[in-house]
Design an enzyme around this catalytic site. Sequence first.
Site, PDB file in Angstrom:
ATOM      1  N   LYS A 183     -20.049  -0.965  13.891  1.00 17.54           N
ATOM      2  CA  LYS A 183     -19.756  -1.706  15.126  1.00 17.54           C
ATOM      3  C   LYS A 183     -20.741  -2.861  15.301  1.00 17.54           C
ATOM      4  CE  LYS A 183     -19.538  -1.260  20.156  1.00 17.54           C
ATOM      5  NZ  LYS A 183     -19.454  -0.348  21.321  1.00 17.54           N
ATOM      6  N   HIS A 242      16.721   7.415 -16.224  1.00 17.11           N
ATOM      7  CA  HIS A 242      17.055   7.070 -14.843  1.00 17.11           C
ATOM      8  C   HIS A 242      16.841   8.248 -13.909  1.00 17.11           C
ATOM      9  CE1 HIS A 242      18.450   3.079 -15.856  1.00 17.11           C
ATOM     10  NE2 HIS A 242      19.139   3.601 -16.853  1.00 17.11           N
TER      11      HIS A 242
END
Length: 553
Positions: A143, A310
């Site tokens: 912060k 696939h």
Amino acid sequence: MKTPISPSIRHAIISVSDKTGLIPFARGLVEAGVALFSTGGTRRALEAEGVPVTDIADYTGFPEMMDGRLKTLHPKVHGGILCRHDHSEDIEALAAHGILTFELVVVNLYPFEATIARPDVTDEEAIEQIDIGGPTMVRAASKNHAFTTIVTAPRQYDEVLAEIRAHGRTSYALRRRLAAEAFAHTSHYDTVIARYFAEHPCTEDKPAAAAPCDACGAGAGASEPADSAPAADWPEVLRFEYQRRAVLRYGENPHQQAALYADPTARGPSVVAAQVLHGKELSYNNLLDLDSAVEIVRQWAAPAAVVIKHNNPCGAAVADSLNVALQRALDGDPLSAFGSVLGLNRMVDAATAEVLCAPGLFIEAIAAPDFAPEAFEMLTTRPKWKANVRLLKMGALSPAPIQRVPRFINGGLLWQDADVAPDPEDQWKVVTERRPTDAELADLRFAWDVVRHVKSNAITVCKGGMLLGAGAGQMSRVDSTEIALKKSGDRARGAALGSDAFFPFPDSIDLAAAAGIAAVIQPGGSKKDDEVIAACNRHGMAMIFTGRRHFKH
């Protein structure tokens, strides 16, 4: 916003669980004129190497308490971290209370993630590894990154030390970036903890069905339907975090961008964690197909191979040796096997590599526990596709763990138990006049193992531990049946047919009988089960109802 200028770094707090690179970094700070303050194990590690350091407890005048649970939660620590050096009132407050400024905070957190990865970890051990003071210091320094530098990983040491040596301070650009990394660090830490609690709910016995559990309140509220899990088993909030592993060339198609992300909490073998030994960069579709291949082949104890095209198996087989299993898997559908992805559950040896070196074959990628040196040499020097084939070392494969898996949809996600548990055969029922022979029962088991991995509507035709034909992803079951039988051809005679869900009509049974299918396995549960059973009896076929379906959408 005016870019703040950090004051010279004079004091640093160091408290780290991961002590990689700690000593040279700390010595570099001392040489740059930085006074070090530390706690517990970190202080002892520094003192053992002759690095001058002050104990936080000596500075605050407040000793560590509760087995180290309380040591840095003190105004003389956090006041120095949060001080805004361009606010005169902050500076005056520190002076009034004898608080030093801390321009550098070096913290990494208790090893909660490594602790819960141990198979024998207890709940008490896990909870003790939830850091409190560490995240508090990290968030405070982040912060206040306008003035305070936060370091949360050893990989950051060199860059921070280089700037301190050059300028006596760090740049705002570096502090800002380190703050972002620190917030990501604490976010990941809290996410892992939240997931641990979600996956380890209260196990207190509930005194009554409608009464809440004394320990966590689970069980309160409306009763659940008999066929659903209690709401307490599904947390109100899900927190998933993934770390980017690679930016891919493209997604399913060249006009789509894509990247690969890893679940940092995942354990055990996976395509994401595999070591790529050789070949081109893995594509999005390669990763999907390889994942399917591994998840299928890991279910068998015998040597096994699967061929994926696939995202569906076009070939699969088990045998006494891996090379035979692979050859049979490729023979299941040789046309579709061209350009496929392979999954193997044994180390690839020379005999197996020889199968792959046959002319006319093209393989995109191979996932296996390992590759023998001679097999690796063969695969990377002999086939035409030798330079491009991806070879993935998975490590030893075991049955997939029972876990919950997400599936993302627009606006949210679905979360369900993975469909990996073997079905209890003691619940299977022979519903026809004829019982399957031992050989047919083995074929039915194999067909049932494979069909759960085929896209619905799914049909598999199998014989002798080999997939002969699969029908996948059709809108009607009879269409899938026709495709699977066409792929199988004359080999279907005497084979077993598996269906992932019930047959709504006997038409598929009539087709199977005409092709020579000897036995069928399916969940049952259709309104027309009696007609389907009658059709099997009419054709002299055996049929098993498993009582459990395996849709794969």
